[in-house]
Scaffold this motif. Sequence first.
Motif, PDB file in Angstrom:
ATOM      1  N   LEU A   1       0.821  -1.089   0.097  1.00  0.00           N
ATOM      2  CA  LEU A   1      -0.065   0.052   0.035  1.00  0.00           C
ATOM      3  C   LEU A   1       0.962   1.318  -0.009  1.00  0.00           C
ATOM      4  CD1 LEU A   1      -2.834  -0.813   2.742  1.00  0.00           C
ATOM      5  CD2 LEU A   1      -2.889  -0.940   0.067  1.00  0.00           C
ATOM      6  N   VAL A   2       1.869   1.236   0.659  1.00  0.00           N
ATOM      7  CA  VAL A   2       3.036   2.168   0.631  1.00  0.00           C
ATOM      8  C   VAL A   2       4.127   2.130  -0.535  1.00  0.00           C
ATOM      9  CG1 VAL A   2       4.615   3.747   2.288  1.00  0.00           C
ATOM     10  CG2 VAL A   2       2.348   2.320   3.248  1.00  0.00           C
ATOM     11  N   SER A   3       3.559   2.924  -1.488  1.00  0.00           N
ATOM     12  CA  SER A   3       4.608   2.845  -2.523  1.00  0.00           C
ATOM     13  C   SER A   3       4.831   4.167  -2.999  1.00  0.00           C
ATOM     14  CB  SER A   3       3.876   2.104  -3.764  1.00  0.00           C
ATOM     15  OG  SER A   3       2.752   2.603  -4.254  1.00  0.00           O
ATOM     16  N   VAL A   4       5.924   4.903  -2.325  1.00  0.00           N
ATOM     17  CA  VAL A   4       6.290   6.367  -2.464  1.00  0.00           C
ATOM     18  C   VAL A   4       7.639   6.561  -2.852  1.00  0.00           C
ATOM     19  CG1 VAL A   4       4.200   7.249  -1.463  1.00  0.00           C
ATOM     20  CG2 VAL A   4       6.552   6.861  -0.098  1.00  0.00           C
ATOM     21  N   ASP A   5       8.030   7.571  -3.649  1.00  0.00           N
ATOM     22  CA  ASP A   5       9.564   7.869  -3.730  1.00  0.00           C
ATOM     23  C   ASP A   5      10.090   8.317  -2.359  1.00  0.00           C
ATOM     24  OD1 ASP A   5       9.295   7.063  -6.337  1.00  0.00           O
ATOM     25  OD2 ASP A   5       8.732   9.283  -7.185  1.00  0.00           O
ATOM     26  N   GLY A   6      11.172   7.922  -2.162  1.00  0.00           N
ATOM     27  CA  GLY A   6      12.078   8.361  -0.991  1.00  0.00           C
ATOM     28  C   GLY A   6      11.843   7.359   0.101  1.00  0.00           C
ATOM     29  N   GLN A   7      13.210   6.892   0.284  1.00  0.00           N
ATOM     30  CA  GLN A   7      13.004   5.750   1.627  1.00  0.00           C
ATOM     31  C   GLN A   7      12.554   6.169   2.844  1.00  0.00           C
ATOM     32  OE1 GLN A   7      16.571   3.020   1.551  1.00  0.00           O
ATOM     33  NE2 GLN A   7      17.375   4.461   0.067  1.00  0.00           N
ATOM     34  N   ILE A   8      12.880   7.560   3.286  1.00  0.00           N
ATOM     35  CA  ILE A   8      12.374   8.136   4.366  1.00  0.00           C
ATOM     36  C   ILE A   8      11.088   8.479   4.586  1.00  0.00           C
ATOM     37  CG2 ILE A   8      12.814   9.952   5.961  1.00  0.00           C
ATOM     38  CD1 ILE A   8      15.314   8.314   5.284  1.00  0.00           C
ATOM     39  N   MET A   9      10.318   8.778   3.508  1.00  0.00           N
ATOM     40  CA  MET A   9       8.875   8.906   3.574  1.00  0.00           C
ATOM     41  C   MET A   9       8.104   7.488   3.537  1.00  0.00           C
ATOM     42  SD  MET A   9       6.391  11.089   3.503  1.00  0.00           S
ATOM     43  CE  MET A   9       6.974  12.641   3.178  1.00  0.00           C
ATOM     44  N   GLN A  10       8.560   6.942   2.623  1.00  0.00           N
ATOM     45  CA  GLN A  10       8.171   5.575   2.719  1.00  0.00           C
ATOM     46  C   GLN A  10       8.192   4.855   4.177  1.00  0.00           C
ATOM     47  OE1 GLN A  10      10.614   2.329   1.173  1.00  0.00           O
ATOM     48  NE2 GLN A  10       8.798   1.275   0.069  1.00  0.00           N
ATOM     49  N   ALA A  11       9.110   4.936   4.862  1.00  0.00           N
ATOM     50  CA  ALA A  11       9.405   4.585   6.386  1.00  0.00           C
ATOM     51  C   ALA A  11       8.398   5.239   7.377  1.00  0.00           C
ATOM     52  CB  ALA A  11      10.789   4.633   6.722  1.00  0.00           C
TER      53      ALA A  11
END
Length: 425
Positions: A82-92
């Motif tokens: 469900l969480v598929s966004v760019d950027g590892q920090i924002m994804q976390a």
Amino acid sequence: MLELIIGIYSLYTFMRVYISVMQIGYINQEKRKDPVLMPAGKYMVAANYAVAKEKLAIVEHFVDYLMFVWWVFAGFSWLSSLVSVDGQIMQAVLFLYGFMVVNYIVGLPFELYQKFKIDEDFHFNQMTLRMYVLDTLKSAVMFVVLGGVLFALLAWIIVNYEMWWLGGFVLLFGVALLVNVLYPTVIAPIFNKFNPLEEGELKDAITAMMEKVGLKSDGIFVMDASKRDSRLNAYFGGLGKSKRVVLFDTLLEKLNKEELLAVLGHELGHYSHGDIWKNIGLMGLLLFVVFFLFGHLPDELFIQMHVAPHAGVKIATLMLLLPLVSFIFTPFMSYVSRHNEYAADAFGSKMGGQDNLVSALLKLVTENKSFPKSHPLVIFFYYTHPPIIERLNAMGYDAANTVAGEEKSEKTAEGIFTFVDRKSQ
């Protein structure tokens, strides 16, 4: 690896359920015996309250176990999809928001049942539904803002450093210290009103006691605890210049001046003995062990959970497994805490008078409906304070053979205040 962790978590759940079952059986047996420390009616009420909480806890233990199994077999992979966004920090950060929200929704019925059913039935809860919703919204805003910042910092450390567990420990330990500093002056006032204690004999006496032990505080305050709960309490909060004395308004209503000073003398004992820093040190040790262990989890574990080991998953796994390590540490930390309580009782007896501290403790156990007996396993694992009977016995009070009445009798030959309605020997 996953099978081993599930096996350990299963054993952990079994132990918690077993302890609760033993506690229920023990209290149901003891409540049929002659009452101690409180009148028969209140003794039975206190027992029933303790049993009701344990029954709810058993159901919660099973739900926690089912949620654990779901997270490791399907939940993490589902949430990651469900969480598929760019950027590892924002994804976390988004992943952890989702993880916390799901757990909160699952745990919400237990919280509501405890507060608006059990606590309501036993006349503790004073909170309205509106007040509960407002408190929840305030907590949610704090979580989104402060929790988001903390999650982002942790994720950044994981992404950028191989020994992320060490940096994570330093960050969390620093945050814990900061919370202790800010709690009494910034966080607590968001939920309660704190008014300075009125000028008078009580304030002068408390100030004099604090000066004796060299405690400089931000002030002495009365908290409007009664708008949420009827239980009695008092505490010294904060570190450094933020230290303050907080008295619940319920405590001021039920205890006289001498009893209040004895209770605060007990709390000053913790300050004088450096117990706050001891507890912080133990918390730091636990945090270090947790981060070290979970910082060395093999990638095989995440493969078995069908999820990539990104920062959000690693932090969520740490949070999911934290209770296992905490449970192992709990008996040791509880033992240290109980030892500190005995020393604080001795200090409080000297500062405020042993008779007054005994009298205050008897009122506290009655007003808070605290059943005075517990199964040895419960004491071993969970009791941060010694059982009230043992505390009173340590001060020379024959607690096991006393039923509290409404008025004090004359002083005994031993110099200890007793209460009327003493059981026949």
